[in-house]
Each structure stands twice: as structure tokens, then as C-alpha cells.
Design a protein around this motif. Structure first.
Motif: not given
Length: 685
Positions: A560-563, A577-578, A582-587
């Protein structure tokens, strides 16, 4: 061997160079708003034109090569193409001065600094046991009168050390100081260099090389300045068996009493060196890779990058394996290891006895410079022959590492002394390059190399940081190499401390006095946390190749969060970012070293898919629990965006920069980011 004779350009028989370098002058004031940048610009304004017109590979490979690398680093940090324009000007000149002295069909550069000296007692420090007025190993002719040619330690009669020689014209015949070359390599370009001055009379001074067998002057130079200067000229040695002499004398003996002064007379062969070729070639290959990976540079620089690539592949790469003059220097002792050795056909080093290995294996830093270049060429061309050599070189190095506490220790050369910090920069550059390519070195290795600096070499102070001169930390009291941290600074990829060590060393440094220090400054620029670090997501963490170094995941997995090497604006990677739905995915990255209450501009490249989730960049004060500023976007093609905000009033507040989605409830929505950077509003970059 005929090509060598055609190359030699003669001025009274030789190619003459007169040089006297100074770190002096008045530089203009700079106010970029960045301390490190301004220190660098000051140094470059004084020294930027100092080396690139020279033909000596020592100056090119150790000084100009590092200057060229600073141009690329400063461009990478600032985005100012003026540094690339300087780079191109320099490289075009350097390649234009490349030659084929040895006639093997490959262009390159040569160096005399490291090759064996062919004159004895050229500094005149040792007195003749039979004549106290003469230096040992030299003879006076034709007069035997000590007042005509003599050794002197009077003030002004020597350039360095304690002694020089004085030649006084007698108005009757040439008075000279002479030494016969005991040995020489036949049909090779040699350089005679020395310090000299005159008393200002018309007698002047002269130095020349004479073939007594054929009664021929091979090359000469006239000395006519009244201050000590360094002179040098090249000559081609004759076939074996000739009687060659070096003579110091006057241009005009008829001026009775005219004086000429000489010191530090040296004769050495001009030979190619793989480390110098590699370090200069590495500068070229870094530029080639930059242009190859950044489409916005290609309209202006692709033609240059292509010509530099052709030059490296046609000349520098093959000369160290296929040159009839140098011989094959590549060795593979096992199917998985390899290294370069000193040339079998030439005696090119004066210090080979200190290496303590009978195989002639070069010190690591010599072939790491070449390996770093080869890996860039592999990245650009896909030629696996380059990759094969690079992997074997680095595997050979890794096999010889030893644990030292929490870090590593290793030798300067197999069988030699412990590696020093300065030469270790090349080792660390190579280790970082291979780790970031996903080869040979793993995350455990990188933590150990970081610990080598942080736990073993550093004195544990950030107010007065010093670093021991060797990698095992055995003599931390010796800090003569304390500022040689250019590659070591890049270990900030894994820990903020290496940057802090380097930055605090340079923060109060009044003046950068060497190109090595300028290179360190340019690396400090790259890892300045006020600008954010790993802004283009090019570097990975030690433990997870999908996670950009110094960035952290929030409510996200590696899926969900990657180079992302498929979605990037420039370079090799961006960040994707994917949304989970539901929750907020982030870097996020912790933003530090900011100026309290100052106004800043955050700039980034972004794009999204067509799902409607959009993307967003947020600056959040964790201490206050408040959003400081944010910018949402929904464009599906790359676009550069920015917004401004004020830093917290308190410099101790914890602040984070988050990248994620605008709408978090659309499962699978993708947002892509690249080149996230912060600068104080009004700064030039």
C-alpha cells in the motif's frame, strides 16, 4: 610507438607548463539562504577553473574529478542547470585534451606523480661526501669552482626543505649541474619538473634533457621569473642503451654574475592509472546516468551524454584489459570474484612494497573508482559484462571484511594496513551503489558500515565531532582526516547521525580549503533534513527494499506504500500509495532542523489514477495535533505543485510531512509522488 612522437608538441623541444596554484582571492557574497550551498559556491568561485585545462591525470583524477562530482551533487540538490553547464564545459575540454601517448589506440590521460623517480637527490638535501659544495649524485661542469655552481641553504636560495642549488654565470662558458639517468623505460613519455627562479638578469636559467649518445637535446625550458615557480616539460626517451643527462644551467652564460636557482628536480614516466581513469570516468558516467534517467534534461544534454558514453566505451573501459601497452589488468581468481592488478608491462608505482601482496592486487579504492563507473554504464546500457565485473569486485571486497564490534574493518589493500577514512570514501560509495542496486550487500551490511562510523570512528560528540583516521577506530586521537566524510555522509540513508557528524564539522568551518571538502559539502546538501531527505525516493531502507529510506509507513503495508520504479517523474523511483478503503494509508518523514516561525514552500510532483481518490500532501504538527498546511490534487498526468506554510514557533515541535490520498474511502485508489522538497520561501532553492 610512432604515434607518441607525433603527439609531442614542442616549444624549444618540449611541451612546457608553468603553474602556481593559490587558494586566494576575493569571492562575491552569496545569499541562497542555505549555509552549505553558500560555502560551496564560495569555494567554487575561487577554484572552479583551476584544473580542467590541465593534462596531468593526477590533477584531473584526484581534483577535477571530484569538482565535477560536486557539480552533479549540487545540481541534484538545487535543480539549477548552471552546474550542468559548467560540467559540460569542463568535460568537453578534458576529453579534447585526451591523447594516445603510448600508441595503443586508446585515448586517455597520464600521470607522473606516482611513478618511480629517475633522479636521485633532486631536492639537494643530501651533501656530496667528497665535496661539501655539491649535492650528492650531481656533478659540476665544466668548471670545478665551487662559487659557480653550489648547494645553498641561504634564505631565498631554496624553495622547500632546507637546501637548493645556485648557478652563477662566469661570462666565459656554460656552468651546469648534471646528473645521468641511471635507468629509463625506452620510448616512453617522461616529465621533468622542478622549481626555479632567477635574479632578474639576462642570464636567465635553463633546464634540458640531453641524449649524449646522439648529441641531441630532447627538450628544454627557459627560466625567466624572479619568484619561485614550478616548471615542467615532457620528452620521449630514446631506445634502450642511450646515455641521458639532465642539465641545469643558464640561457646566456655571457652575463657575468647572473644567478639561477633550482630546487625539487624530478624525472618520472607518464603512465595511465586505472584509479584516475576510473574517478574521472565516474564523473562522466554519473552525468550520463542523470541525463538518461531524467527526460527533462535530454533536449539540452542528451547529445553530450551520448558522446561521453561513446568516449568511455571506446577508450577508458577497454584500455585496462586490451591495451598492448598496459597489458590485461583484470583477474578473476574464482568464478565469483575479480579485481584489477597493477600493469604487468609497466613499473608505474613507487609504493608497491607497502601493498604487501605478491599478486600486484591494487588497493580497493583504485579499482572501486573504475567499478563505480562500470556500474553506471551497466545501468544505462544494460551491458551485463559491466555488471559481472562490478559484482565480482564487490564480492571480493565483501569476502575480506572483518567484524569490529558492531561494525566492519578492512585493509587498504589485501595484506596491507587498516583502511583510512579518506580512501575509505571510495569503498563506501561502492557499497552504497551495490546495495541500492539490490546486489552483493544487504541491510545487515549497511547497518554494520553505518556502525563503523557511528560506533567505532566518531568521538560521540555533536558539538565538537571528530572522526578517527582509520576505519577500525584504533587511533581516534588522530583526526587528520576528520573532514574526509563525503561518502560516509551518505550513510544518512540509514541513520540521521552521519549527516549530523558531517554537518557540525562544517557548520563553523570558516573556509573550505580543498576539493575533497567541497565534495563533502555537496553531500551534506543532499541530506539536509530542512530540505527533506530522499526527496525522490531513490534510496531504500536497510530492511525493506520497498520502503524509501528515512520515510515511514502509517497504517500501510508494503503493498500500500512503496517505492515505485514504474511511476516516477524523474530518476529511477517515485512513491505510490494504494488506498485500503477504511483507514488512511500514508508515508511520512519527520521534518527537522527548520527555522522556527519561518515561512516555507513545499514543492512536489504528483499524479493519480482515475478512481477519484486523488492525492494529498500534508504538513502536520504532531506536538500541537494540528494540520499546518496541505495540498490536494486529482490530475492524472505528472504536475509540479507547491504550497506555503509557517514553521512552528517552537523549533522543538515534532513536525511530519505526510503523502497519501485526498479521499481515503476508495479502495485501490492510487496516488503517485516524486521530488518532495521544502525550502524557506525566498531562498534561491
Amino acid at each position: 610507438m610512432g604515434k607518441k612522437r607525433n603527439w609531442l608538441r614542442t616549444t624549444a623541444g618540449g611541451l612546457v607548463m608553468v603553474w602556481g596554484f593559490l587558494l586566494a582571492g576575493t569571492a562575491p557574497a552569496h545569499a541562497s539562504g542555505n549555509l552549505w550551498y553558500d560555502k560551496y559556491v564560495y569555494f567554487e568561485s575561487l577554484n572552479g577553473n583551476r584544473w580542467y585545462n590541465l593534462t596531468n591525470a593526477n590533477a584531473l583524477g584526484w581534483s577535477e574529478a571530484y569538482l565535477l562530482q560536486t557539480y552533479l551533487n549540487v545540481y541534484e540538490a538545487s535543480g539549477e542547470t548552471k552546474w550542468l553547464d559548467k560540467f559540460v564545459l569542463h568535460v568537453d575540454t578534458i576529453i579534447g585534451n585526451a591523447n594516445d601517448l603510448d600508441g595503443d589506440g586508446y585515448l586517455g590521460w597520464e600521470n607522473y606523480e606516482a611513478s618511480p623517480a629517475k633522479l636521485a637527490n633532486g631536492d639537494f638535501e643530501t651533501v656530496s661526501p667528497s665535496d661539501s659544495s655539491l649535492p650528492q649524485d650531481w656533478s659540476r661542469s665544466p668548471s670545478t669552482v665551487a662559487s659557480s655552481v653550489y648547494r645553498s641553504n641561504a634564505t631565498g636560495d631554496y624553495n622547500s626543505g632546507s637546501w637548493g642549488v645556485v648557478l652563477k654565470a662566469n661570462g666565459v662558458d656554460y656552468q651546469s649541474l648534471t646528473q645521468t639517468l641511471a635507468s629509463y623505460d625506452p620510448e616512453v613519455v617522461y616529465t621533468l619538473r622542478f622549481n626555479a627562479k632567477t635574479d632578474g638578469s639576462a642570464a636567465k636559467g635553463k633546464a634540458y634533457v640531453y641524449d649524449n649518445t646522439t648529441s641531441t637535446v630532447l627538450a628544454e625550458v627557459v627560466v625567466n621569473n624572479t619568484q619561485w615557480k614550478t616548471y615542467e616539460f615532457d620528452f620521449i626517451t630514446p631506445p634502450a642503451g642511450h646515455d641521458l643527462q639532465v642539465l641545469l644551467t643558464h640561457q646566456d652564460y655571457s652575463v657575468n654574475g647572473g644567478k639561477a636557482y633550482f630546487d625539487n628536480v624530478k624525472v618520472s614516466g607518464r603512465f595511465p592509472y586505472i584509479g584516475l581513469d576510473g574517478n574521472l570516468g565516474l564523473s562522466f558516467s554519473k552525468f550520463i546516468k542523470f541525463v538518461h534517467e531524467n527526460t527533462e534534461l535530454q533536449s539540452a544534454y542528451l547529445t553530450k551524454a551520448t558522446s561521453y558514453l561513446d568516449f568511455l566505451e571506446d577508450n577508458i573501459v577497454p584500455r585496462w584489459q586490451y591495451s598492448s601497452y598496459i597489458g590485461n589488468t583484470w583477474v578473476e581468481p574464482t568464478p565469483t570474484t575479480g579485481y584489477y592488478i597493477k600493469p604487468n608491462n609497466l613499473v608505474t608505482f613507487t609504493n608497491e612494497s607497502t601493498w604487501k601482496n605478491p599478486e600486484g592486487i591494487l588497493p580497493y579504492n583504485h579499482f572501486f573508482m573504475f567499478s563505480l563507473m562500470l556500474n553506471d554504464l551497466y545501468d544505462v546500457t544494460g551491458n551485463t559484462a559491466y555488471k559481472d565485473k562490478v559484482d565480482k569486485i564487490n564480492t571480493y571486497f565483501k569476502n575480506n571484511l572483518q567484524l569490529q564490534g558492531t561494525g566492519y574493518k578492512w585493509k587498504y589493500v589485501v595484506g596491507g594496513q587498516i583502511e583510512d577514512v579518506g580512501h575509505g570514501n571510495l569503498d563506501i560509495y561502492s557499497v552504497l551503489q551495490l546495495f541500492n542496486s539490490g546486489r552483493v550487500f544487504d541491510g545487515t551490511d549497511m547497518i554494520r558500515f553505518t556502525n563503523t562510523l557511528v560506533d567505532n570512528m566518531w568521538n560521540q560528540s555533536l558539538t565538537a565531532p571528530t572522526v578517527g583516521i582509520v576505519v577500525d577506530g584504533s587511533n581516534n586521537a588522530n583526526i587528520t582526516k576528520t573532514l574526509s566524510l563525503n561518502a560516509w555522509t551518505n550513510l544518512a540513508q540509514f541513520d540521521p547521525i552521519p549527516w549530523k557528524i558531517a554537518a557540525e564539522q562544517y557548520r563553523n568551518l570558516t573556509r573550505v580549503s580543498s576539493v575533497g571538502q567541497a565534495l563533502a559539502l555537496s553531500e551534506i546538501l543532499k541530506w539536509d533534513p530542512e530540505k527533506l531527505v530522499n526527496r525522490g525516493f531513490e534510496f531504500q531502507t536497510a530492511g525493506d527494499s520497498t520502503l524509501p529510506a528515512r520515510w515511514n509507513r502509517s497504517n500501510a503495508t508494503s503493498a500500500q506504500a512503496y517505492r515505485d520504479n514504474a511511476n516516477k517523474k524523474s530518476g529511477s523511483y517515485g512513491a505510490t500509495l494504494v488506498a485500503g478503503g477504511t483507514t488512511e494509508q500514508a508515508l511520512y518523514q519527520n521534518w527537522t532542523d527548520f527555522t522556527a516561525n519561518a515561512n516555507y514552500t513545499l514543492t512536489f510532483d504528483g499524479k493519480t489514477d482515475t478512481s477519484g481518490g486523488g492525492g494529498k500532501v500534508t504538513v502536520y504538527n504532531e506536538t500541537a495535533g494540528a494540520v499546518m498546511a496541505s495540498r490536494s490534487f486529482s490530475n492524472t498526468d505528472w504536475d509540479t505543485m507547491s504550497f506555503t506554510f509557517n514553521a512552528p514557533v517552537s523549533a522543538t515541535d515534532e513536525v511530519r510531512v505526510y503523502i497519501g490520498h485526498d479521499i481515503t474511502t476508495i479502495a485501490g485508489a492510487k496516488a503517485h509522488f516524486d521530488n518532495v522538497t521544502i525550502k524557506r520561501t525566498g531562498d534561491t532553492w
